[in-house]
Design a protein around this motif. Structure first.
Motif, PDB file in Angstrom:
ATOM      1  N   GLN A 208       0.830  -1.206   0.000  1.00 42.18           N
ATOM      2  CA  GLN A 208       0.000   0.000   0.000  1.00 42.18           C
ATOM      3  C   GLN A 208       0.865   1.258   0.000  1.00 42.18           C
ATOM      4  OE1 GLN A 208      -2.232   0.893   3.638  1.00 42.18           O
ATOM      5  NE2 GLN A 208      -4.048   1.320   2.388  1.00 42.18           N
ATOM      6  N   THR A 212       1.092   3.822  -3.378  1.00 39.77           N
ATOM      7  CA  THR A 212       0.674   5.208  -3.153  1.00 39.77           C
ATOM      8  C   THR A 212       1.813   6.168  -3.471  1.00 39.77           C
ATOM      9  OG1 THR A 212      -0.891   4.514  -1.429  1.00 39.77           O
ATOM     10  CG2 THR A 212      -0.212   6.835  -1.448  1.00 39.77           C
ATOM     11  N   ARG A 250      -2.725   0.406  -6.584  1.00 39.11           N
ATOM     12  CA  ARG A 250      -2.970   1.076  -5.291  1.00 39.11           C
ATOM     13  C   ARG A 250      -4.423   0.932  -4.866  1.00 39.11           C
ATOM     14  NH1 ARG A 250      -3.309   7.113  -6.287  1.00 39.11           N
ATOM     15  NH2 ARG A 250      -5.263   6.282  -7.119  1.00 39.11           N
ATOM     16  N   ASP A 254      -5.809  -0.999  -1.534  1.00 36.65           N
ATOM     17  CA  ASP A 254      -6.662  -0.292  -0.569  1.00 36.65           C
ATOM     18  C   ASP A 254      -7.976  -1.047  -0.357  1.00 36.65           C
ATOM     19  OD1 ASP A 254      -4.776   1.687  -0.348  1.00 36.65           O
ATOM     20  OD2 ASP A 254      -5.847   3.145  -1.593  1.00 36.65           O
TER      21      ASP A 254
END
Length: 322
Positions: A208, A212, A250, A254
């Motif tokens: 993650q 990001t 990403r 998430d």
């Protein structure tokens, strides 16, 4: 990969390093690439190393001087002298090679593979003392500046600082890269990871953090050299397409974390499967598996375990020792 395969790969790397040093008396050698960085995936198919000439021997070579072709031919001849007896199918390519001598052992390290190879770089010191000049034979008398030695030191420090999470995450990211049209080279992945992975965390959280950060950085422009020596790292496809792939990954990571936090382990598995299809099973599972995964999360298992990113997917710490 097995310990035996890794040991054999390192043994062959040491043999090549000894030959390179014999070819250029007083030179030093260094190791780089996935085996040196601790992020080699199975099957194990290659190693990378370089030899750095003394300043005296490097005198006739460099930008505006001689190309690296004669150096590459010298190291080729010595490797043949030293290793032909042990590896009768050994072949070595110099012609057409842009940066490094390509050694083909004709004898794989991993059973079932066609071969095991090595790239041997012939480099010269940079006058500033920072980094090296490495060959670029595609352009006459061209040498490019780089710092593979510092790169390896930076990666190994990141592995230590993160308690091996850095190497494990990079291995997963290389799987992602390979199953999504290879938008980036492995070094670009590691360069971005150096900018955001600096402490231990579950693998799912490391993914993650990486996606990001990488999406934001690629949106800004090409990735700079972490050693601040070479130019920006080139991408394998247009930057906007790389950015889109990073954003998609990403968003799925998430979503996987959100599903697991809400007690929906199979939905989490399905989301993560979109990122790592080769490593994470899809959500088409039995009720028994659903119960087992939910139980893992409720009983205090880490997010990484609940989402299928177990430690067993990666090689133990010994793999990243030089």
């Amino acid at each position: 990969m097995t310990d035996e395969e890794l040991d054999e790969a390192k043994r062959r790397r040491r043999l090549l390093a000894a030959s390179a040093r014999r070819a250029f008396r007083g030179s030093t050698t260094y190791f780089n690439g996935s085996v040196a960085h601790g992020d080699a995936n199975t099957p194990l198919t290659d190693v990378d190393l370089g030899v750095v000439l003394t300043r005296e021997d490097a005198g006739p070579y460099g930008p505006g001087k001689k190309s690296a072709l004669a150096l590459m031919e010298t190291v080729r001849d010595v490797i043949h002298d030293d290793l032909d007896g042990e590896f009768p199918k050994l072949t070595i390519e110099v012609a057409g090679r842009r940066r490094a001598v390509l050694v083909r052992f004709g004898d794989p390290v991993t059973e079932g593979q066609s071969d095991f190879t090595a790239d041997v770089m012939t480099a010269i010191p940079h006058p500033s003392g920072r980094g090296l000049y490495i060959p670029n034979t595609k352009i006459a008398d061209q040498w490019d500046r780089a710092d593979p030695i510092t790169h390896t030191k930076m990666v190994l420090k990141a592995i230590e600082d993160t308690k091996v999470v850095f190497a494990r995450t990079v291995r997963l990211l290389k799987h992602w890269n390979g199953t999504h049209s290879k938008p980036m080279c492995s070094w670009n992945i590691k360069a971005l990871a150096l900018g955001c992975l600096d402490e231990p965390m579950p693998l799912i959280n490391a993914l993650q953090v990486f996606f990001t950060y990488a999406a934001d950085e690629i949106d800004k422009g090409p990735t700079p050299d972490p050693a601040d020596v070479a130019g920006p790292i080139p991408l394998n496809m247009p930057r906007h397409k790389v950015h889109k792939r990073l954003c998609t990954a990403r968003d799925y990571v998430d979503l996987a974390i959100e599903h697991e936090a809400a007690g929906r382990p199979l939905s989490a598995q399905h989301a993560l499967h979109q990122v790592l299809p080769e490593l994470v099973p899809d959500a088409d599972a039995t009720q028994e598996e659903a119960g087992r995964l939910a139980s893992t999360v409720r009983s205090g298992g880490t997010a990484a375990t609940g989402l299928g990113l177990t430690v067993g997917l990666v090689t133990p710490t010994r793999a990243w020792g030089i």
